[in-house]
Design a protein around this motif. Sequence first.
Motif, PDB file in Angstrom:
ATOM      1  N   VAL B  14     -10.576  37.486 -16.248  1.00  0.00           N
ATOM      2  CA  VAL B  14     -10.386  37.765 -14.822  1.00  0.00           C
ATOM      3  C   VAL B  14      -9.004  38.376 -14.723  1.00  0.00           C
ATOM      4  O   VAL B  14      -8.030  37.754 -15.126  1.00  0.00           O
ATOM      5  CB  VAL B  14     -10.428  36.476 -13.984  1.00  0.00           C
ATOM      6  CG1 VAL B  14     -10.006  36.764 -12.543  1.00  0.00           C
ATOM      7  CG2 VAL B  14     -11.809  35.864 -13.995  1.00  0.00           C
ATOM      8  N   LYS B  17      -6.345  37.721 -17.397  1.00  0.00           N
ATOM      9  CA  LYS B  17      -6.394  36.363 -17.947  1.00  0.00           C
ATOM     10  C   LYS B  17      -7.693  36.174 -18.737  1.00  0.00           C
ATOM     11  O   LYS B  17      -8.783  36.182 -18.174  1.00  0.00           O
ATOM     12  CB  LYS B  17      -6.356  35.361 -16.782  1.00  0.00           C
ATOM     13  CG  LYS B  17      -6.430  33.902 -17.228  1.00  0.00           C
ATOM     14  CD  LYS B  17      -6.469  32.973 -16.022  1.00  0.00           C
ATOM     15  CE  LYS B  17      -6.734  31.536 -16.452  1.00  0.00           C
ATOM     16  NZ  LYS B  17      -7.082  30.671 -15.334  1.00  0.00           N
ATOM     17  N   ILE B  19     -10.729  34.411 -20.372  1.00  0.00           N
ATOM     18  CA  ILE B  19     -11.397  33.143 -20.102  1.00  0.00           C
ATOM     19  C   ILE B  19     -12.419  32.812 -21.196  1.00  0.00           C
ATOM     20  O   ILE B  19     -12.405  31.725 -21.745  1.00  0.00           O
ATOM     21  CB  ILE B  19     -12.054  33.147 -18.711  1.00  0.00           C
ATOM     22  CG1 ILE B  19     -10.954  33.335 -17.650  1.00  0.00           C
ATOM     23  CG2 ILE B  19     -12.785  31.826 -18.463  1.00  0.00           C
ATOM     24  CD1 ILE B  19     -11.452  33.547 -16.274  1.00  0.00           C
ATOM     25  N   PRO B  38     -15.506  20.453 -20.417  1.00  0.00           N
ATOM     26  CA  PRO B  38     -14.551  20.039 -19.386  1.00  0.00           C
ATOM     27  C   PRO B  38     -14.462  21.064 -18.253  1.00  0.00           C
ATOM     28  O   PRO B  38     -14.826  22.221 -18.434  1.00  0.00           O
ATOM     29  CB  PRO B  38     -13.221  19.967 -20.132  1.00  0.00           C
ATOM     30  CG  PRO B  38     -13.525  20.104 -21.575  1.00  0.00           C
ATOM     31  CD  PRO B  38     -14.870  20.696 -21.720  1.00  0.00           C
ATOM     32  N   ASN B  39     -13.950  20.622 -17.114  1.00  0.00           N
ATOM     33  CA  ASN B  39     -13.676  21.524 -15.995  1.00  0.00           C
ATOM     34  C   ASN B  39     -12.764  22.650 -16.445  1.00  0.00           C
ATOM     35  O   ASN B  39     -11.810  22.421 -17.171  1.00  0.00           O
ATOM     36  CB  ASN B  39     -12.957  20.768 -14.872  1.00  0.00           C
ATOM     37  CG  ASN B  39     -13.948  20.176 -13.904  1.00  0.00           C
ATOM     38  OD1 ASN B  39     -15.047  20.710 -13.721  1.00  0.00           O
ATOM     39  ND2 ASN B  39     -13.577  19.064 -13.301  1.00  0.00           N
ATOM     40  N   GLY B  40     -13.072  23.858 -16.000  1.00  0.00           N
ATOM     41  CA  GLY B  40     -12.203  24.994 -16.295  1.00  0.00           C
ATOM     42  C   GLY B  40     -12.380  25.557 -17.686  1.00  0.00           C
ATOM     43  O   GLY B  40     -11.617  26.416 -18.109  1.00  0.00           O
ATOM     44  N   SER B  41     -13.398  25.093 -18.416  1.00  0.00           N
ATOM     45  CA  SER B  41     -13.546  25.578 -19.790  1.00  0.00           C
ATOM     46  C   SER B  41     -14.218  26.948 -19.853  1.00  0.00           C
ATOM     47  O   SER B  41     -14.200  27.595 -20.892  1.00  0.00           O
ATOM     48  CB  SER B  41     -14.334  24.560 -20.614  1.00  0.00           C
ATOM     49  OG  SER B  41     -15.593  24.326 -20.019  1.00  0.00           O
ATOM     50  N   GLY B  42     -14.835  27.379 -18.725  1.00  0.00           N
ATOM     51  CA  GLY B  42     -15.432  28.723 -18.704  1.00  0.00           C
ATOM     52  C   GLY B  42     -16.950  28.720 -18.565  1.00  0.00           C
ATOM     53  O   GLY B  42     -17.591  29.760 -18.758  1.00  0.00           O
ATOM     54  N   LYS B  43     -17.545  27.590 -18.210  1.00  0.00           N
ATOM     55  CA  LYS B  43     -19.007  27.506 -18.112  1.00  0.00           C
ATOM     56  C   LYS B  43     -19.547  28.452 -17.028  1.00  0.00           C
ATOM     57  O   LYS B  43     -20.484  29.210 -17.265  1.00  0.00           O
ATOM     58  CB  LYS B  43     -19.440  26.053 -17.815  1.00  0.00           C
ATOM     59  CG  LYS B  43     -18.943  25.043 -18.852  1.00  0.00           C
ATOM     60  CD  LYS B  43     -19.421  23.637 -18.560  1.00  0.00           C
ATOM     61  CE  LYS B  43     -18.917  23.053 -17.249  1.00  0.00           C
ATOM     62  NZ  LYS B  43     -17.452  22.858 -17.191  1.00  0.00           N
ATOM     63  N   SER B  44     -18.932  28.359 -15.848  1.00  0.00           N
ATOM     64  CA  SER B  44     -19.389  29.243 -14.757  1.00  0.00           C
ATOM     65  C   SER B  44     -19.136  30.711 -15.105  1.00  0.00           C
ATOM     66  O   SER B  44     -19.946  31.581 -14.813  1.00  0.00           O
ATOM     67  CB  SER B  44     -18.683  28.902 -13.449  1.00  0.00           C
ATOM     68  OG  SER B  44     -19.080  27.626 -13.008  1.00  0.00           O
ATOM     69  N   THR B  45     -18.000  30.951 -15.743  1.00  0.00           N
ATOM     70  CA  THR B  45     -17.691  32.319 -16.140  1.00  0.00           C
ATOM     71  C   THR B  45     -18.777  32.867 -17.060  1.00  0.00           C
ATOM     72  O   THR B  45     -19.232  34.002 -16.890  1.00  0.00           O
ATOM     73  CB  THR B  45     -16.327  32.368 -16.857  1.00  0.00           C
ATOM     74  OG1 THR B  45     -15.338  31.840 -15.972  1.00  0.00           O
ATOM     75  CG2 THR B  45     -15.956  33.776 -17.255  1.00  0.00           C
ATOM     76  N   ALA B  55     -16.383  40.241 -10.833  1.00  0.00           N
ATOM     77  CA  ALA B  55     -15.006  39.762 -10.994  1.00  0.00           C
ATOM     78  C   ALA B  55     -14.613  39.621 -12.468  1.00  0.00           C
ATOM     79  O   ALA B  55     -13.434  39.556 -12.793  1.00  0.00           O
ATOM     80  CB  ALA B  55     -14.830  38.425 -10.275  1.00  0.00           C
ATOM     81  N   TYR B  56     -15.610  39.550 -13.346  1.00  0.00           N
ATOM     82  CA  TYR B  56     -15.301  39.321 -14.760  1.00  0.00           C
ATOM     83  C   TYR B  56     -15.412  40.609 -15.548  1.00  0.00           C
ATOM     84  O   TYR B  56     -16.412  41.318 -15.469  1.00  0.00           O
ATOM     85  CB  TYR B  56     -16.239  38.260 -15.340  1.00  0.00           C
ATOM     86  CG  TYR B  56     -16.147  36.966 -14.563  1.00  0.00           C
ATOM     87  CD1 TYR B  56     -15.079  36.090 -14.760  1.00  0.00           C
ATOM     88  CD2 TYR B  56     -17.081  36.649 -13.578  1.00  0.00           C
ATOM     89  CE1 TYR B  56     -14.951  34.935 -14.015  1.00  0.00           C
ATOM     90  CE2 TYR B  56     -16.963  35.494 -12.825  1.00  0.00           C
ATOM     91  CZ  TYR B  56     -15.897  34.641 -13.044  1.00  0.00           C
ATOM     92  OH  TYR B  56     -15.776  33.507 -12.293  1.00  0.00           O
ATOM     93  N   GLN B  88     -23.324  27.633  -8.757  1.00  0.00           N
ATOM     94  CA  GLN B  88     -22.652  26.342  -8.574  1.00  0.00           C
ATOM     95  C   GLN B  88     -22.290  26.165  -7.100  1.00  0.00           C
ATOM     96  O   GLN B  88     -22.447  25.085  -6.552  1.00  0.00           O
ATOM     97  CB  GLN B  88     -21.391  26.285  -9.442  1.00  0.00           C
ATOM     98  CG  GLN B  88     -20.661  24.952  -9.324  1.00  0.00           C
ATOM     99  CD  GLN B  88     -19.475  24.846 -10.276  1.00  0.00           C
ATOM    100  OE1 GLN B  88     -19.143  25.783 -10.995  1.00  0.00           O
ATOM    101  NE2 GLN B  88     -18.838  23.688 -10.276  1.00  0.00           N
TER     102      GLN B  88
HETATM  103  N1  LIG Z   1     -12.601  34.567 -10.029  1.00  0.00           N
HETATM  104  C1  LIG Z   1     -11.625  33.944 -10.693  1.00  0.00           C
HETATM  105  N2  LIG Z   1     -10.345  34.240 -10.455  1.00  0.00           N
HETATM  106  C2  LIG Z   1      -9.350  33.632 -11.119  1.00  0.00           C
HETATM  107  N3  LIG Z   1      -9.532  32.685 -12.063  1.00  0.00           N
HETATM  108  C3  LIG Z   1     -10.789  32.342 -12.359  1.00  0.00           C
HETATM  109  C4  LIG Z   1     -11.898  32.935 -11.690  1.00  0.00           C
HETATM  110  N4  LIG Z   1     -13.029  32.403 -12.174  1.00  0.00           N
HETATM  111  C5  LIG Z   1     -12.635  31.500 -13.099  1.00  0.00           C
HETATM  112  N5  LIG Z   1     -11.304  31.475 -13.224  1.00  0.00           N
HETATM  113  C6  LIG Z   1     -10.530  30.621 -14.137  1.00  0.00           C
HETATM  114  O1  LIG Z   1     -11.198  30.643 -15.348  1.00  0.00           O
HETATM  115  C7  LIG Z   1     -11.245  29.362 -15.913  1.00  0.00           C
HETATM  116  C8  LIG Z   1     -12.680  28.950 -16.159  1.00  0.00           C
HETATM  117  O2  LIG Z   1     -13.333  28.749 -14.907  1.00  0.00           O
HETATM  118  P1  LIG Z   1     -14.867  28.388 -14.790  1.00  0.00           P
HETATM  119  O3  LIG Z   1     -15.650  29.379 -15.550  1.00  0.00           O
HETATM  120  O4  LIG Z   1     -15.166  28.273 -13.340  1.00  0.00           O
HETATM  121  O5  LIG Z   1     -14.916  26.971 -15.483  1.00  0.00           O
HETATM  122  P2  LIG Z   1     -15.986  25.811 -15.414  1.00  0.00           P
HETATM  123  O6  LIG Z   1     -17.210  26.353 -14.746  1.00  0.00           O
HETATM  124  O7  LIG Z   1     -16.203  25.453 -16.835  1.00  0.00           O
HETATM  125  O8  LIG Z   1     -15.353  24.714 -14.660  1.00  0.00           O
HETATM  126  C9  LIG Z   1     -10.507  28.443 -14.978  1.00  0.00           C
HETATM  127  O9  LIG Z   1      -9.193  28.319 -15.420  1.00  0.00           O
HETATM  128  C10 LIG Z   1     -10.545  29.181 -13.674  1.00  0.00           C
HETATM  129  O10 LIG Z   1      -9.423  28.873 -12.896  1.00  0.00           O
END
Ligand SMILES: Nc1ncnc2c1ncn2[C@@H]1O[C@H](COP(=O)(O)OP(=O)(O)O)[C@@H](O)[C@H]1O
Lengths: 441, 254
Positions: B14, B17, B19, B38-45, B55-56, B88
């Motif tokens: 993103v 940064k 991810i 864990p939270n923030g590991s990149g699953k949603s990404t 956005a990615y 999500q």
């Molecule tokens: N659109 C975005 N803009 C900025 N940072 C993002 C965005 N999407 C995700 N991130 C960052 O990428 C990392 C992984 O996020 P995410 O994929 O949502 O994790 P998870 O789903 O595993 O909790 C986090 O540090 C989050 O803050």
Amino acid sequence: MIEHYLREYEVAAADGGATAPGWFRSLQADAIELFRASGFPGPKDEEWRFTPIAPLVRATFRPAGSATPVGLTDLEPFLFGRLDWPRLVLVDGRFSPELSQLPSIAGLAIANLASVVKSGDGDLASDLAEASGRTVTPFASLNAALGMDGTVLRLASDSVMEEPVHLVHVTTPGSDGTVTHPRLLVVIGERARAQVIESYVGLGSEGCYWTNVVCDVRLSRGAWVEHTRIQRESESAYHTGVTEIRQEADSHYRSFSFAIGGAIARHDLRSRLGGSGAEALLYGLYFGRGDQLVDNHTTIFHDQPDCRSWEVYKGILTDRAHGVFNGKIIVQPIAQKTDAKQTNRALLLSDTAKIDTKPQLEIFADDVKCTHGATVGNLDPLARFYLTSRGIPDRVAGELLTYAFAAEVLNEISAEPVRTVLDRLIHGRLASDRLEAHDAR
Amino acid sequence: MAPLLEIIDLRASVGDKPILKGVDLVVNRGEVHAIMGPNGSGKSTLVQAISGHPAYTITGGSIRFDGVDIGEIPPEERAQAGIFLAFQYPVEIPGVTNAYFLRAAYNEMRKARGLEEMDPIDFIDLLEEKLKLVEWGPEIMRRAVNAGFSGGEKKRNEILQMAVLEPKLALLDETDSGLDIDALRIVAKGVNALKRPDNAYVVVTHYQRLLDHIIPDIVHVLADGQLIKTGGKELAFELEARGYEWLTGTPERV
Ligand SMILES: Nc1ncnc2c1ncn2[C@@H]1O[C@H](COP(=O)(O)OP(=O)(O)O)[C@@H](O)[C@H]1O
Ligand SMILES: [Mg+2]
């Protein structure tokens, strides 16, 4: 170029004026003096700061001449509901008995202004003299000085109109360089219920003419009015309008102001809540493309306690269109328990579209609830992704979201036939914007 | 036959940064994969990148779907090819009814396959069927998409959309979080009813409890943008009992 209009007044006063009664001529004379003193508003004028009207001021418009013949078939696309619904039609500023449909409805008196002036309706003189609409802007003064025709509508106490009455203002092709000054007076008796639709239609799509209207609406105690104003002038035309609403206690007024036409379109709406328990709901929806300038100025006067106002205006602007929204709410010291909420939102669909928006709350009472909110922006990219992730093409998603933005206000129109026609109009507008964007690529 | 989904060394950022830092994942038809972490590991990404979220930025590696590299194609075409993401955080769309939205989406899918639009009456029949699956009445169709829906209603609406669109690959991003037991049961029932030998699921979850209802064939752990462990469903039990710390070496941030 105020001299042009001053001269026109002299000419009109010299020939046609002789047939009008003295009280009417003296109202005109007062009005032209007001206009002479004020001139046209300029950029230094606070109320016109964001509204560059130079092209309108520079041009010299002459009175509309004899109208190009218009038939009912030309008019039909702009009507709502059934053909036998009541309507009063002005073509190029003059009453058209052939196109009008004035059924006799218990309690309703409706006629064109010129004939009422001639026949001498008992209250007209005092109503027009009292109508403050004529002094609100220099344009309103000019309307009062030069206006020839319009509509006078009165609904007696306790009367209920089942169908909306449509006041149609048509400008014909070939009216380039002409101006009309329609004057509307709507007086609703105690507990009476009415729906009024006011339309401005340019029949040729390209005409550069000017419509300068003043409309006064009065609601007596307990009256109920739904007022829909539809401005669909040609996109090269100018439109200036003042709507002045005065409400007595416990009356309910609901307005929907729709604007899609005009190179420059300015509407001043002023709502005076002059009796406790009165309620005003003001909705607005406007579109701008090309170089259109669309300006809405609204003022709500909370003069008495326990009144409620609710206002939502939305704009959709693309290309180099320029929107102006100014929403004033004035709460007088005695107007305790006022409940006022104002929302204005604009969607800017291109980098070059812009909006000047200014809420102005002047609150002199302490026990009130007043809020306002403004948002300006593009379509929500997240919503766009959500739709596309379901297989909906990006272009369609954009259109759907734009439509949805508009639909939220559109759905506030309670008359279904009106809603349907405007719905189609919006779809058409969005589709033609898309085609043009496509061609440009 | 090529795998349904084949991700090789996927890297995504993103802005600037990073991810996803090199993800490899193969999903075959008929399989259910769980992704935990864990939270923030990149699953949603990861799942959003598969769906084409703008956005990615993909900075390396490839995503192939049904044998075709989809890295450059827009989200609507991925959806039309059979990819579905249950968000999500489903998005609220005031002003567009659920009925209109679902029919528009359904017809776009048909158009993409060279079929004619379905007429509204037939679509109502189809909907009725699908609504039963999520135990909903027809009233929900008159409401604006997700507008004012509770958390549980939003998730159920995602499953309804999935049921109507019948994807080949469904990505469920924490569809279980925020659900009470009853809603969880409905979601799981929907998923299981739609399971076929020729489609597949990737289920992102935080909790073992969803996996009691939707039995995964393969469980992956994503940490700091990489899949650090893959196993059978017993891995999920182990994660439930021990947390992620033993794998990642750092305590989980919540
Ligand atoms: N659109 C975005 N803009 C900025 N940072 C993002 C965005 N999407 C995700 N991130 C960052 O990428 C990392 C992984 O996020 P995410 O994929 O949502 O994790 P998870 O789903 O595993 O909790 C986090 O540090 C989050 O803050
Ligand atoms: Mg997530």
